[in-house]
Design a protein around this motif. Structure first.
Motif, PDB file in Angstrom:
ATOM      1  N   VAL A   1     -14.143   6.066  -4.674  1.00  0.00           N
ATOM      2  CA  VAL A   1     -12.780   5.655  -4.721  1.00  0.00           C
ATOM      3  C   VAL A   1     -11.850   6.531  -5.748  1.00  0.00           C
ATOM      4  CG1 VAL A   1     -11.112   3.767  -4.745  1.00  0.00           C
ATOM      5  CG2 VAL A   1     -13.455   3.319  -3.878  1.00  0.00           C
TER       6      VAL A   1
ATOM      7  N   GLY B   1      -6.466   3.246  -5.517  1.00  0.00           N
ATOM      8  CA  GLY B   1      -6.209   2.233  -4.748  1.00  0.00           C
ATOM      9  C   GLY B   1      -7.320   1.131  -4.734  1.00  0.00           C
ATOM     10  N   SER B   2      -7.465   0.353  -3.837  1.00  0.00           N
ATOM     11  CA  SER B   2      -8.653  -0.615  -3.845  1.00  0.00           C
ATOM     12  C   SER B   2      -8.836  -1.010  -2.287  1.00  0.00           C
ATOM     13  CB  SER B   2      -8.213  -1.797  -4.641  1.00  0.00           C
ATOM     14  OG  SER B   2      -7.117  -2.541  -4.003  1.00  0.00           O
ATOM     15  N   PHE B   3     -10.154  -1.583  -1.943  1.00  0.00           N
ATOM     16  CA  PHE B   3     -10.514  -1.342  -0.660  1.00  0.00           C
ATOM     17  C   PHE B   3     -11.263  -2.813  -0.578  1.00  0.00           C
ATOM     18  CE2 PHE B   3      -9.651   2.886  -1.585  1.00  0.00           C
ATOM     19  CZ  PHE B   3      -9.275   3.382  -0.469  1.00  0.00           C
TER      20      PHE B   3
ATOM     21  N   TYR C   1      -5.807   6.838   3.138  1.00  0.00           N
ATOM     22  CA  TYR C   1      -5.707   5.667   4.190  1.00  0.00           C
ATOM     23  C   TYR C   1      -4.387   5.257   4.848  1.00  0.00           C
ATOM     24  CZ  TYR C   1     -10.578   4.079   3.917  1.00  0.00           C
ATOM     25  OH  TYR C   1     -12.035   3.964   3.993  1.00  0.00           O
TER      26      TYR C   1
ATOM     27  N   GLN D   1      -0.998  -1.247  -2.605  1.00  0.00           N
ATOM     28  CA  GLN D   1      -1.189   0.100  -3.647  1.00  0.00           C
ATOM     29  C   GLN D   1      -0.467   0.778  -3.196  1.00  0.00           C
ATOM     30  OE1 GLN D   1      -3.101  -0.409  -6.492  1.00  0.00           O
ATOM     31  NE2 GLN D   1      -3.091  -2.404  -6.040  1.00  0.00           N
TER      32      GLN D   1
ATOM     33  N   HIS E   1      -4.059   1.212   8.002  1.00  0.00           N
ATOM     34  CA  HIS E   1      -4.797   1.373   6.658  1.00  0.00           C
ATOM     35  C   HIS E   1      -6.487   0.970   6.632  1.00  0.00           C
ATOM     36  CE1 HIS E   1      -0.817   2.213   4.805  1.00  0.00           C
ATOM     37  NE2 HIS E   1      -0.435   1.066   5.463  1.00  0.00           N
TER      38      HIS E   1
ATOM     39  N   ASN F   1      -4.099   4.979  -1.528  1.00  0.00           N
ATOM     40  CA  ASN F   1      -5.623   4.574  -1.340  1.00  0.00           C
ATOM     41  C   ASN F   1      -6.423   5.577  -0.552  1.00  0.00           C
ATOM     42  OD1 ASN F   1      -5.554   1.568  -1.926  1.00  0.00           O
ATOM     43  ND2 ASN F   1      -3.810   1.738  -0.087  1.00  0.00           N
TER      44      ASN F   1
ATOM     45  N   ALA G   1      -7.899  -0.755   3.377  1.00  0.00           N
ATOM     46  CA  ALA G   1      -7.287  -0.379   2.111  1.00  0.00           C
ATOM     47  C   ALA G   1      -6.339  -1.613   1.825  1.00  0.00           C
ATOM     48  CB  ALA G   1      -6.544   0.881   2.331  1.00  0.00           C
ATOM     49  N   ASP G   2      -5.899  -1.729   0.545  1.00  0.00           N
ATOM     50  CA  ASP G   2      -4.927  -2.786   0.024  1.00  0.00           C
ATOM     51  C   ASP G   2      -3.414  -1.968   0.208  1.00  0.00           C
ATOM     52  OD1 ASP G   2      -3.338  -4.221  -1.210  1.00  0.00           O
ATOM     53  OD2 ASP G   2      -4.536  -4.496  -3.278  1.00  0.00           O
ATOM     54  N   ASN G   3      -2.781  -2.167   1.141  1.00  0.00           N
ATOM     55  CA  ASN G   3      -1.656  -1.566   1.448  1.00  0.00           C
ATOM     56  C   ASN G   3      -0.387  -1.732   0.254  1.00  0.00           C
ATOM     57  OD1 ASN G   3      -0.855  -4.021   2.522  1.00  0.00           O
ATOM     58  ND2 ASN G   3      -0.730  -3.447   4.613  1.00  0.00           N
TER      59      ASN G   3
END
Length: 108
Positions: free
Chosen positions: A54, A57-59, A33, A92, A39, A95, A88-90
């Motif tokens: 996954v 990361g996290s989404f 991502y 992290q 992202h 991702n 995406a959790d930028n």
């Protein structure tokens, strides 16, 4: 300046996609991502099933308007013609999602 990519879509948000092998409707990939604009996997749909796992990361994942929080180790199955996108959790460091897609004709 980095060039970020987006999923190519039609005016109706259908993904413009061709299978790598024309007579075998299957594809596999890893989405990083950090390579996607903002992202974000832009909103789209397609006429095939998709599975995502996954890796890191996290989404925030959205499928037909329903929100799902996904993190490393989670998986998602997307039905054909389901409108979907992911952010995406930028914060992290990484991702990534492993994915594959296939046409329903492979099941018959």
């Amino acid at each position: 300046m980095q060039n970020y990519r987006e999923i190519p879509v039609t005016d109706f948000l259908e993904e413009e996609f061709a299978y790598p092998i024309a007579d075998f409707p299957f594809d596999i990939w890893i989405d990083d991502y950090s390579e996607l604009k903002n992202h974000t996997l832009n909103c789209h749909w397609h006429d095939f099933f998709e599975f995502g796992y996954v890796l890191s990361g996290s989404f925030d994942y959205f499928i037909n308007g329903t929100h799902f929080k996904l993190a490393a180790g989670d998986a998602v199955f997307i039905h054909a013609r389901a409108l979907h996108m992911a952010i995406a959790d930028n914060t992290q460091p990484e991702n990534k999602i492993f994915g594959f897609l296939f046409h329903h004709s492979l099941l018959t």
